[in-house]
Scaffold this motif. Structure first.
Motif, short mmCIF file in Angstrom:
data_model
loop_
_atom_site.label_atom_id
_atom_site.label_comp_id
_atom_site.label_asym_id
_atom_site.label_seq_id
_atom_site.Cartn_x
_atom_site.Cartn_y
_atom_site.Cartn_z
N LEU A 1 22.75 30.29 33.74
CA LEU A 1 22.38 29.67 32.47
C LEU A 1 21.12 30.32 31.87
O LEU A 1 21.01 30.52 30.67
N ASN B 1 22.01 27.56 37.43
CA ASN B 1 20.80 27.72 36.61
C ASN B 1 20.42 29.18 36.41
O ASN B 1 19.91 29.57 35.36
N ASP C 1 16.86 29.43 42.61
CA ASP C 1 17.42 28.25 41.96
C ASP C 1 18.93 28.25 42.22
O ASP C 1 19.45 29.17 42.87
N VAL D 1 12.81 31.52 31.63
CA VAL D 1 11.72 30.87 32.37
C VAL D 1 11.83 29.36 32.25
O VAL D 1 11.61 28.62 33.21
N GLY D 2 12.19 28.90 31.05
CA GLY D 2 12.34 27.46 30.84
C GLY D 2 13.41 26.87 31.73
O GLY D 2 13.28 25.76 32.23
N ILE D 3 14.48 27.62 31.93
CA ILE D 3 15.62 27.08 32.69
C ILE D 3 15.44 27.27 34.20
O ILE D 3 15.71 26.35 34.96
N ALA D 4 14.95 28.42 34.61
CA ALA D 4 14.83 28.68 36.05
C ALA D 4 13.50 29.39 36.34
O ALA D 4 13.47 30.59 36.63
N PRO D 5 12.39 28.64 36.30
CA PRO D 5 11.07 29.28 36.45
C PRO D 5 10.81 29.86 37.84
O PRO D 5 9.94 30.71 37.99
N GLU D 6 11.56 29.40 38.84
CA GLU D 6 11.36 29.96 40.18
C GLU D 6 12.09 31.29 40.33
O GLU D 6 11.89 32.00 41.31
N GLN E 1 22.34 33.34 30.28
CA GLN E 1 23.16 33.04 29.09
C GLN E 1 22.31 32.56 27.92
O GLN E 1 22.70 32.70 26.76
N SER E 2 21.16 31.97 28.21
CA SER E 2 20.32 31.45 27.13
C SER E 2 19.48 32.53 26.46
O SER E 2 18.85 32.28 25.44
#
Lengths: 235, 76
Positions: B50, B47, B43, B20-25, B53-54
């Motif tokens: 990523l 992203n 996005d 969510v932090g990286i791609a909230p949409e 991956q995170s």
């Protein structure tokens, strides 16, 4: 919809790598690009370990140390991530994403921290932030369980906090204590059962999944609301 | 057409919300703090990847839409 600070990519260099013992290792990564980080105590980073893979590690250092991140890692699983970190030497470059995670201290009146093994890592960051920097007056208790006495580290560090701050108590607990071990032995869950908890407490749990499940059950029975049971489960 | 197909392994998700932090949409958490996909092309592909991956528990799988090949997690 949840809005979070967007994590960014950082590069840093290993400035220090200490073997606490056979099981736990400590890394200090000095940031190079960008050279400052903003995070909330309890959050984690996602380290690129090669081959397009990443592993998540909680930050041990306090947010006020904004030019570096410190990690404490259990290297005994011997997986790719542990091996990558174990082989890092001072001067080696590390790339990571940060800040990540929602395991952060909230507004409960009293705080119980329970960790097993390297689950102490994000809790160290929280305690340093709350006690040393914010001078937070709330009652705080830390129970930290490891198996054997030689697995303990940061012991003097937490004892010093215990001595300095009247609102903080620290209890290390060994599940396999040596003979004549003078302090508490057993499992952290057993110690939580002896505590007087109620709806004024927030619990912050990090370590093995069984401990987290058991402590959540015990705390909930004692009246800690579900939304005040916070945990980090990826250890 | 979205470049990637996203599969959330709900039993592995621990609600850490790194995606969510990286791609909230693209990624959000439901009322049980489990990730779900809002919009597969919300996005950039970078992203989206990523975000997967995170994830500390590898609860997000990414597939190439055209070939159906698994892009993430990489097989060891």
């Amino acid at each position: 919809m949840i809005f979070m600070v967007k994590p960014q990519s950082f590069r840093g260099k290993v400035a220090d790598h200490i073997l606490f013992n056979d099981k736990f290792q400590y890394l200090h990564i000095e940031l190079t690009e960008p050279n400052q980080i903003e995070f909330t105590a309890g959050q984690y980073i996602s380290v690129a370990i090669g081959g397009g893979e990443r592993r998540s590690y909680s930050i041990a250092s306090e947010p006020q140390l904004n030019h570096a991140v410190q990690l404490c890692v259990d290297v005994t699983p011997q997986g790719k991530g542990a091996t990558f970190l174990k082989n890092l030497r001072p001067g080696d470059e590390v790339e990571f994403l940060a800040p990540l995670g929602r395991f952060v201290v909230e507004s409960e009146a009293k705080l119980l921290f329970v960790a097993t093994g390297s689950g102490i890592t994000p809790i160290r960051s929280m305690l340093l932030d709350l006690l040393q920097y914010k001078k937070d007056p709330r009652e705080m208790r830390l129970l930290w369980g490891v198996r054997q006495v030689n697995e303990l580290f940061w012991l003097e560090h937490f004892r010093k906090l215990h001595d300095l701050y009247e609102n903080f108590t620290f209890m290390p607990i060994l599940s396999k204590p040596p003979e004549r071990w003078p302090i508490v032995s057993g499992h952290v869950t057993g110690e939580v059962e002896t505590l007087s908890l109620d709806s004024s407490w927030g619990t912050y749990l990090c370590g093995n999944n069984l401990m987290i499940e058991e402590v959540c059950q015990v705390a909930a029975k004692k009246g800690v609301p579900k939304e005040q049971l916070h945990f980090e489960k990826f250890f | 057409m979205a470049k990637y197909k996203i599969k959330i392994l709900k039993d592995k998700c621990i609600g850490a919300a790194s995606c969510v932090g990286i791609a909230p949409e693209v990624y959000q958490l439901d009322d049980k703090n489990i990730a779900y996909v809002v919009k597969e092309d919300g996005d950039t592909p970078e992203n989206i990847l990523l975000g997967a991956q995170s994830c500390p528990t590898n609860a997000i799988e990414i597939y190439d839409t055209e070939t159906n090949e698994k892009i993430w997690p990489v097989s060891s």
